[in-house]
Structure formats: structure tokens, C-alpha cells
Design a protein around this motif. Structure first.
Motif, PDB file in Angstrom:
ATOM      1  N   ALA A   1      22.062  80.419  -9.039  1.00 54.98           N
ATOM      2  CA  ALA A   1      23.025  81.516  -8.987  1.00 54.98           C
ATOM      3  C   ALA A   1      23.082  82.260 -10.320  1.00 54.98           C
ATOM      4  O   ALA A   1      23.155  83.495 -10.347  1.00 54.98           O
ATOM      5  CB  ALA A   1      24.413  80.979  -8.624  1.00 54.98           C
TER       6      ALA A   1
ATOM      7  N   PHE B   1      22.053  86.130 -10.695  1.00 54.36           N
ATOM      8  CA  PHE B   1      23.091  87.056 -11.159  1.00 54.36           C
ATOM      9  C   PHE B   1      22.588  87.918 -12.308  1.00 54.36           C
ATOM     10  O   PHE B   1      22.733  89.149 -12.288  1.00 54.36           O
ATOM     11  CB  PHE B   1      24.334  86.272 -11.583  1.00 54.36           C
ATOM     12  CG  PHE B   1      25.410  87.141 -12.184  1.00 54.36           C
ATOM     13  CD1 PHE B   1      26.267  87.858 -11.374  1.00 54.36           C
ATOM     14  CD2 PHE B   1      25.552  87.248 -13.558  1.00 54.36           C
ATOM     15  CE1 PHE B   1      27.254  88.677 -11.924  1.00 54.36           C
ATOM     16  CE2 PHE B   1      26.530  88.051 -14.121  1.00 54.36           C
ATOM     17  CZ  PHE B   1      27.378  88.769 -13.296  1.00 54.36           C
TER      18      PHE B   1
ATOM     19  N   LEU C   1      24.571  93.273  -5.511  1.00 55.73           N
ATOM     20  CA  LEU C   1      25.196  91.998  -5.853  1.00 55.73           C
ATOM     21  C   LEU C   1      26.027  91.457  -4.694  1.00 55.73           C
ATOM     22  O   LEU C   1      25.940  90.284  -4.341  1.00 55.73           O
ATOM     23  CB  LEU C   1      26.071  92.154  -7.086  1.00 55.73           C
ATOM     24  CG  LEU C   1      25.360  92.196  -8.443  1.00 55.73           C
ATOM     25  CD1 LEU C   1      26.365  92.504  -9.544  1.00 55.73           C
ATOM     26  CD2 LEU C   1      24.653  90.889  -8.719  1.00 55.73           C
TER      27      LEU C   1
ATOM     28  N   ASN D   1      23.888  90.056  -1.935  1.00 55.37           N
ATOM     29  CA  ASN D   1      22.918  89.001  -2.236  1.00 55.37           C
ATOM     30  C   ASN D   1      23.354  87.682  -1.595  1.00 55.37           C
ATOM     31  O   ASN D   1      24.418  87.143  -1.930  1.00 55.37           O
ATOM     32  CB  ASN D   1      22.777  88.822  -3.747  1.00 55.37           C
ATOM     33  CG  ASN D   1      21.675  87.847  -4.094  1.00 55.37           C
ATOM     34  OD1 ASN D   1      21.889  86.642  -4.089  1.00 55.37           O
ATOM     35  ND2 ASN D   1      20.497  88.368  -4.375  1.00 55.37           N
TER      36      ASN D   1
ATOM     37  N   LEU E   1      24.254  84.605  -4.002  1.00 56.84           N
ATOM     38  CA  LEU E   1      25.556  84.698  -4.641  1.00 56.84           C
ATOM     39  C   LEU E   1      26.683  84.491  -3.638  1.00 56.84           C
ATOM     40  O   LEU E   1      27.688  83.837  -3.938  1.00 56.84           O
ATOM     41  CB  LEU E   1      25.701  86.057  -5.324  1.00 56.84           C
ATOM     42  CG  LEU E   1      24.847  86.277  -6.583  1.00 56.84           C
ATOM     43  CD1 LEU E   1      25.084  87.659  -7.150  1.00 56.84           C
ATOM     44  CD2 LEU E   1      25.156  85.222  -7.632  1.00 56.84           C
TER      45      LEU E   1
END
Length: 309
Positions: A134, A138, A165, A168, A171
């Protein structure tokens, strides 16, 4: 030597799966959209399930990952920023400098890193592996993309960046897993088992897909691979060695320390290649670094495992 052979034996099944994918690709048994389909399965189903399965059984009062996140974040950001002095010293083009933001910082911590860590240290390391994946994703999709766009021809698009983001799946899966842990949510057993089934399937799928990808790439002239070898040595040996030296007394526990070093030594992942294509960077160079790094990882990764003990 005994430690190296034991480490090689540990990761050998993983590379046998990669070799099988390469064989299928070379014999035309696997062609066309295979890589795309398998990678989408891994990205949207397999790895999110593995991340959630790894996190949902954590003890919220147990191990802390703050130091792990901070150290790896600092390492990734430093590697990205190294692109500026390196490009200046060697007089690289702007396209190659932008490519270095990806090349220097993002190893294959998900598709290869998680299977390697799991095979080497067992299921106990899966929460650490999930957190590291992660963190890498990120920073790749935030700082990495910002640097590429800021030094390129087009201006930064904040809405597009935030959307990438939010959408995703890796995440999202981290947030889902953390939410389950923090609020101590009770997941029905049939859902838990379903997630576990998907999680257990992803290792073979992604390694097989990686093998197909390797088999689809042309070899090229030997002299074209000299610079590629240089980048592979820097990212898989030199930078991890510097990291290992600098964080020996940083307060990480044994599993976190070993996972951090091994993930930093992973070959370049497929996501940077996809971003290189999207932003019209040095795609051939990035693809060849992926190929050579993955091939050499058969030796380099067991060496790192033996070195770390």
C-alpha cells in the motif's frame, strides 16, 4: 552457501511458475489478452482479497506499523528525487529523467514481493507485506505521478490524480481491512472463506502472467542491455544495501526489517511500465529493466534472503 541454497529452494517454486508462463507464451499457447486479463483479475480481485485477508485478522492492540510506513515512505521519496542529480550528472534527457522517477523507486512489491515474502517467512509476514504494498502504490500514484507531470509538458490535474487514488483497488482494500480491524467488525464465515479462496489464488495467477509478459518481449542486441544492467544493479543491489545500512538501528522488528529490505530489492514492477506507456516515457528501457530484473531476481533475491538470514 547452505543459506543461499535454502533460500533458492524457498523461492524456486515461484520462478517455476514464471517459467511456465514464459513457456506458454513462447509456444503461443498463451497469447493476445492473457496478460491483461490475468493482471486485471489480480489487481481488482486477487490482491485486494489478499490484502483484506491479511489485515482483517490483525490485533489492533498488537504490532505498530508507523515506523515501517515512515521509513519506507522516506526511502521511496528519496529514490524518486535521486533522479534529478543522476540525470544531471549523466546528462540524461527529460524523458529518461521522468522515467527514473519510476525506475529507481518502485519494485514489484505486490506481484512478486508478496509471494516471495510469504514463501520465505510464512503467513505471519502477510500484514507487513500488505502495508508495504500500500505504501509503495500510494507514493507511486501520488509523488511519482506529480513529479512526472510537473516536469513534463502537461500541467498537473488534481482531480484526475485524486480519482486515480480513490479508484485504486489496492488502496481501497487497505482501507477496508483497516476499517474491519479498527471497528472490530464481525465478518460472516462464508465471506471470510470466499475472500481466502481469492487470496490463495492470486500468487500463481500473477506469477504466471509475469512469465507470459517476459515471453512476449524481444531480446534485442547485447549492447542495448548494458545500460539496463546498470539500472538493475543500482535498484536491486546498491540502493537496498544503502537502505540496509541506514536503518539497522531504526527500531523495526525482525520481520519488518527483512520485508523492507527484500521489497526494496525487488525487480521493477509492471505498474511503472504501464505509467511509462501512458506518459510516453522511455517505454522500451523500462520494459527491458522489468525483464532483466525479473530474470536476475532468480539469483539476487535468494542472495538477499541468505544475507538477511
Amino acid at each position: 552457501m547452505a543459506h543461499f541454497l535454502l533460500a533458492l529452494k524457498t523461492v524456486a517454486p515461484l520462478f517455476l511458475v514464471i517459467f511456465t508462463g514464459t513457456l506458454f507464451s513462447r509456444t503461443k499457447a498463451a497469447h493476445g489478452p492473457w496478460v491483461d486479463v490475468l493482471n486485471k483479475y489480480a489487481l481488482w480481485i486477487g490482491f485486494p482479497a489478499l490484502v483484506i485477508a491479511s489485515l482483517m485478522h490483525l490485533n489492533p492492540q498488537g504490532e505498530s506499523y508507523t515506523q515501517l510506513i515512515l521509513i519506507n515512505s522516506a526511502y521511496i521519496a528519496t529514490c524518486m528525487l535521486l533522479a534529478f542529480p543522476i540525470a544531471r550528472i549523466f546528462k540524461f534527457s527529460k524523458r529518461l529523467r521522468s522515467s527514473l522517477f519510476l525506475i529507481l523507486s518502485f519494485g514489484n512489491v505486490a506481484y512478486l514481493g508478496i509471494p516471495v515474502l510469504r514463501s520465505s517467512f510464512g503467513d505471519d509476514i502477510l500484514p507487513v507485506a500488505a502495508v508495504l504494498s500500500a505504501v509503495y502504490v500510494f507514493w507511486l500514484l501520488t509523488l511519482g505521478v506529480i513529479l512526472i507531470e510537473a516536469t513534463g509538458e502537461e500541467s498537473i490535474q488534481p482531480k484526475k490524480l485524486m480519482l486515480s487514488l480513490v479508484k485504486n483497488p489496492l488502496l481501497i482494500s487497505v482501507f477496508v481491512g483497516v476499517t474491519i480491524v479498527l471497528f472490530q467488525l464481525k465478518v460472516p464465515s462464508f465471506i471470510d472463506k470466499s475472500i481466502s479462496l481469492f487470496a490463495e489464488s492470486v500468487t500463481a495467477v500473477v506469477l504466471f502472467s509475469l512469465g507470459i509478459f517476459l515471453g512476449q518481449n524481444k531480446i534485442g542486441a547485447p549492447k542495448e542491455w548494458i545500460r539496463v544492467l546498470g539500472f538493475v544493479c543500482v535498484t536491486m543491489i546498491i540502493l537496498p544495501l544503502l537502505l540496509q545500512f541506514s536503518i539497522r538501528t531504526a527500531g523495526l522488528n525482525d520481520l519488518q526489517f527483512k520485508a523492507t529490505i527484500l521489497d526494496s530489492a525487488m525487480p521493477l514492477g509492471l505498474t511503472p511500465y504501464a505509467l511509462a506507456v501512458q506518459y510516453k516515457l522511455e517505454t522500451k528501457l523500462v520494459a527491458r529493466i522489468v525483464v532483466l530484473g525479473t530474470l536476475l531476481s532468480v539469483i539476487i533475491i535468494p542472495l538477499w534472503i541468505a544475507f538477511l538470514g
